[in-house]
Scaffold this active site. Structure first.
Site, PDB file in Angstrom:
ATOM      1  N   HIS A 128      -0.574 -21.890  -2.345  1.00 55.34           N
ATOM      2  CA  HIS A 128      -0.420 -20.448  -2.159  1.00 55.34           C
ATOM      3  C   HIS A 128      -0.735 -20.023  -0.736  1.00 55.34           C
ATOM      4  CE1 HIS A 128      -1.517 -20.410  -6.583  1.00 55.34           C
ATOM      5  NE2 HIS A 128      -0.226 -20.249  -6.479  1.00 55.34           N
ATOM      6  N   CYS A 137      20.368 -23.440   1.842  1.00 55.74           N
ATOM      7  CA  CYS A 137      19.170 -22.601   1.994  1.00 55.74           C
ATOM      8  C   CYS A 137      17.873 -23.407   2.023  1.00 55.74           C
ATOM      9  CB  CYS A 137      19.112 -21.531   0.909  1.00 55.74           C
ATOM     10  SG  CYS A 137      18.957 -22.193  -0.745  1.00 55.74           S
TER      11      CYS A 137
HETATM   12  C1  PEP Z   1      15.259 -25.903  -1.999  1.00 51.24           C
HETATM   13  O1  PEP Z   1      14.860 -26.612  -2.925  1.00 51.24           O
HETATM   14  O2  PEP Z   1      15.873 -26.348  -1.017  1.00 51.24           O
HETATM   15  C2  PEP Z   1      15.044 -24.454  -2.024  1.00 51.24           C
HETATM   16  C3  PEP Z   1      15.581 -23.671  -1.120  1.00 51.24           C
HETATM   17  O3  PEP Z   1      14.226 -23.947  -2.988  1.00 51.24           O
HETATM   18  P1  PEP Z   1      12.639 -24.106  -2.970  1.00 51.24           P
HETATM   19  O4  PEP Z   1      12.240 -24.627  -1.636  1.00 51.24           O
HETATM   20  O5  PEP Z   1      12.098 -22.763  -3.262  1.00 51.24           O
HETATM   21  O6  PEP Z   1      12.414 -25.080  -4.084  1.00 51.24           O
END
Ligand code: PEP
Ligand code: MG
Length: 741
Positions: free
Chosen positions: A355, A668
């Site tokens: 966190h 992303c």
């Molecule tokens: C990922 O897994 O690349 C993603 C963008 O989601 P998170 O990092 O929140 O798992």
């Protein structure tokens, strides 16, 4: 006895004589033939400073190397050693100059100050005997008083103390892990702040007992109230609060405190003594559960000290350039500090998915974690450097290190200024391809940065962060409020909301009771949402309410099969129909997407893509599953390279399938925010990238300098390489075609 010690300290006799008088008084009252006081020199050596019973010629002559002998053992363990026959102990180190041959029974306790051992107090007897528990307790109380007196300059003059290590003074560099990028130089502020204990010896024992009882009662009432209102101790779950409450009411803790006051200490000194013991215990405890409980107890002691000083409820005031030092932080702890004064964060524990790390990144506070031994090595007010570029902390840095870091901080600020100037420049490659740069967000604090980054929208809004920083399940209204704020902050720019991605490393005590052996492969993300449709539907309902007739883009995390996506999409349609039935506005345009994070989907894109309005590649998870390497485990997370043929080919397969079916696709994961990796993504044909806010500037600079055609041609040949990584080749390609990576 404490009173006798105080008398021995009074008067204007020379320091050495005072210390010897103290040793004599302790020996007499403990019915010991020997009493010796050792203090730690800055070199780490333990030096005999005073003795009653050993050869006086050994004073300032006998020195033990760090870890040597029984003295070294006590320093190492931070707790008492009680032996009936010292010479037979394996750690015993014989020193002829002390004349200690006749003595067998040995009891030594550390002189603890602020949780650190600054010396050792020893008593010895000729006969082989085991000292009673009470004797050990008595000697610990004396040791505490003595430690405070030594550190407070009551015994030795400044000159004599010069080379005695009361607090760590040497420059140190600790290696840890990067949790949130950046650099900072400032003044250490301890999250678990030591409260100064002024008076040590009570003038009126009964009055002290009354003060202690009343402070304990106020503390207990405060914690009971927290439990009732669920508010207060930031980030603690109900269970933690409950066990915390039990500790505050625990008889053994109360008894230890009362006993200490009874022996003549002030209430504050009693708390300090009990706390010192716990702190020393924390260092020894291997069991993580026990360590946590000991931390809680330490925190209770701090709270009690604040109640005694009348500051039970007051907030902390930070210096201008504070670097916060903590073992670990709860989700909301960081939010309680003044952001303007907080420059950096150093943690002894934690993980990059913890966190505190998430919030630090969102608040753009440089953070280095996993710094072993940090709390023992830094004192409140020490100058410290957070180097989150290399994952290091410098404690009490030398002037040349400060100079170097100041120059780097300046260079960083210049780069930021350069990126800020590019803010409104559209991201076109040199050969005219438009690249859409979006940012990832998840907390309200992220939204403030949107206008400054130059991002065209939010390509990934991680809705689970709100759940992670809450004490309990955020209500419908709190969810709607946050989503409406996100829409308002975006001001018409596109936003993609991702539904709850909990489980895995994001475990909430109020949602998941069961422990899983393999949480990353367990009950997480959309799996949880489909099994608990009420939770997912409430979230979808909140999203529909928040967009209030504007467009809504929503995507599901960790979709593993086409079936899952179909089921999740059906829930969206159901909620839209529900809203319409009640006369509420449906989103003016609804786009439902899937995150591609599970490798299985790569071979089912032909079935999946026709059902989706868009997809987004979550490379953080996709890579961890492709390479079977836990993204949160530093031992394995860096073993593979996303700039490797298998990773790049998988990404190319996704991008080509999307192009063929006309499905918008973005990336992303974190790699989208790193210029070199983003360069490769653009070369593969991706033209939508969503990244952490700090990545937008550097990636835009790369895009502006990039000829995409040349990049694609150059990268194509690397995809068939047999190397485990083509990072060097991608770098060489960028250099060759003059791309600013
Ligand atoms: C990922 O897994 O690349 C993603 C963008 O989601 P998170 O990092 O929140 O798992
Ligand atoms: Mg993911």
């Amino acid at each position: 006895m404490l009173r006798q010690i105080r008398e021995a300290m009074a008067g204007s006799i020379p320091a050495q004589a005072k210390l010897t008088a103290v040793a004599r008084t302790i020996a007499a009252s403990m019915v010991a033939e020997v009493c010796s006081i050792y203090l730690r020199r800055a070199s780490g050596e333990m030096e005999l400073f005073a003795t009653e019973g050993l050869d006086p010629g050994a004073v300032h002559v006998t020195r033990m190397r760090p870890g040597e002998g029984l003295i070294g053992e006590i320093m190492r363990l931070g707790r008492p050693l009680n032996l009936s026959d010292a010479p037979s102990h394996p750690a015993f180190s014989y020193r002829p100059e002390t004349g200690e041959d006749p003595f067998h029974a040995f009891m030594g306790v550390p002189l603890l100050r602020g949780g650190r051992a600054i010396g050792v107090l020893v008593v010895q007897n000729r006969t082989s005997r085991v000292y009673a528990e009470d004797d050990v307790e008595d000697l610990q109380i004396i040791a505490m008083v003595l430690a405070e007196m030594v550190a407070g300059g009551d015994v030795l003059s400044r000159e004599e103390l010069k080379d005695v290590e009361i607090a760590p003074r040497r420059s140190e560099r600790l290696k840890g892990a990067r949790f949130a990028d950046g650099l900072a130089f400032g003044i250490a502020v301890l999250h678990e702040a030591p409260v100064a204990v002024g008076r040590l010896l009570a003038d009126d024992v009964q009055a002290e007992e009354a003060r202690l009882s009343s402070a304990i009662a106020r503390l207990q009432a405060q914690i009971d109230a927290m439990l009732e209102g669920h508010e207060g101790i930031a980030g603690a779950s109900y269970d933690v609060l409950e066990s915390y409450r039990m500790m505050a009411h625990s008889r053994s803790w109360n008894h230890s405190l009362q006993d200490a006051v009874h022996s003549g200490l002030t209430a504050e000194a009693a708390v300090e003594r009990v706390r010192s013991e716990h702190r020393a215990g924390i260092g020894q405890a291997r069991d993580p559960y026990l360590r946590e409980r000991l931390h809680d107890l330490e925190d209770l002691n701090d709270r009690l000290l604040r109640h005694l000083s009348g500051d039970g409820e007051k907030a902390r005031v930070l210096p201008e350039n504070a670097i916060l030092i903590a073992r670990n932080l709860g989700p909301a702890d960081l939010l309680e500090y003044d952001r303007k004064r907080l420059r950096g964060l150093l943690l002894e524990e934690g993980s990059s998915a913890s966190h505190a790390a998430i919030v630090a990144r969102a608040m753009d506070i440089p953070c280095v974690g996993r710094l072993a031994g940090l709390r023992d090595r830094v004192s409140e007010g020490d100058p410290v450097i957070v180097d989150a570029e290399s994952g290091e902390a410098y404690l009490r840095p030398r002037p040349d290190v400060v100079e170097a870091i100041t120059a780097r901080i300046g260079a960083r600020a210049e780069r930021r200024a350069e990126f800020a100037r590019l803010k409104d420049t559209p991201a076109f490659t040199r050969d005219g391809a438009k690249i859409t740069l979006l940012m990832n967000a998840g907390l309200a604090v992220d939204l403030d940065t949107l206008p400054d980054t130059g991002a065209e929208g939010i390509g990934l809004f991680r809705t689970e962060f709100q759940f992670m920083v809450s004490e309990d399940l955020p209500r419908f209204s709190a969810q709607t409020d946050l989503y409406a704020r996100v829409m308002a902050a975006a001001g018409g720019r596109p936003v993609i909301f991702r539904t709850l991605d909990l489980g895995g490393d994001k475990v909430l005590p109020y949602l998941q009771a069961e422990r899983e052996d393999n949480p990353a492969l367990g009950w997480r993300a959309v799996r949880m949402g489909l099994d608990r449709p009420a939770l997912l539907r409430m979230q979808l309902r909140a999203l529909i309410a928040a967009v209030a007739g504007r467009p809504l883009s929503v995507m599901f995390p960790l979709v593993t099969s086409v079936e899952e996506f179909r089921a999740a999409r059906a829930l969206v349609d159901r909620e839209v129909a529900w809203a319409v039935r009640r006369g509420r506005p449906a989103p003016s345009r609804l786009e439902v997407g899937a995150m591609i994070e599970a490798p299985s989907l790569i071979w089912h894109l032909d079935a999946l893509l026709p059902l989706t309005d868009f997809v987004s590649v979550g490379t953080n998870d996709l890579m961890q599953y492709m390479f079977a390497a836990d993204r949160g485990n530093p031992r394995v997370s860096d073993r593979y390279d996303p700039l490797s043929p298998p990773a790049l080919r998988a990404l190319k397969t996704i991008r080509d399938a999307c192009a063929e079916s006309g499905t918008p696709v973005s990336v992303c994961g974190e790699i989208a925010g790193r210029p070199l990796e983003a360069f490769a993504l653009i070369a593969l044909g991706f033209d939508r990238l969503s990244m952490p806010p700090a990545g937008v500037g550097p990636v835009k600079r790369m895009v502006l300098s990039c000829d995409r055609g040349a990049a694609s041609r150059g990268l194509a040949s690397l995809l068939s390489s047999s190397a485990g990584s083509v990072r060097g080749e991608v770098e060489a390609l960028a250099r060759k075609i003059a791309v600013a990576v």
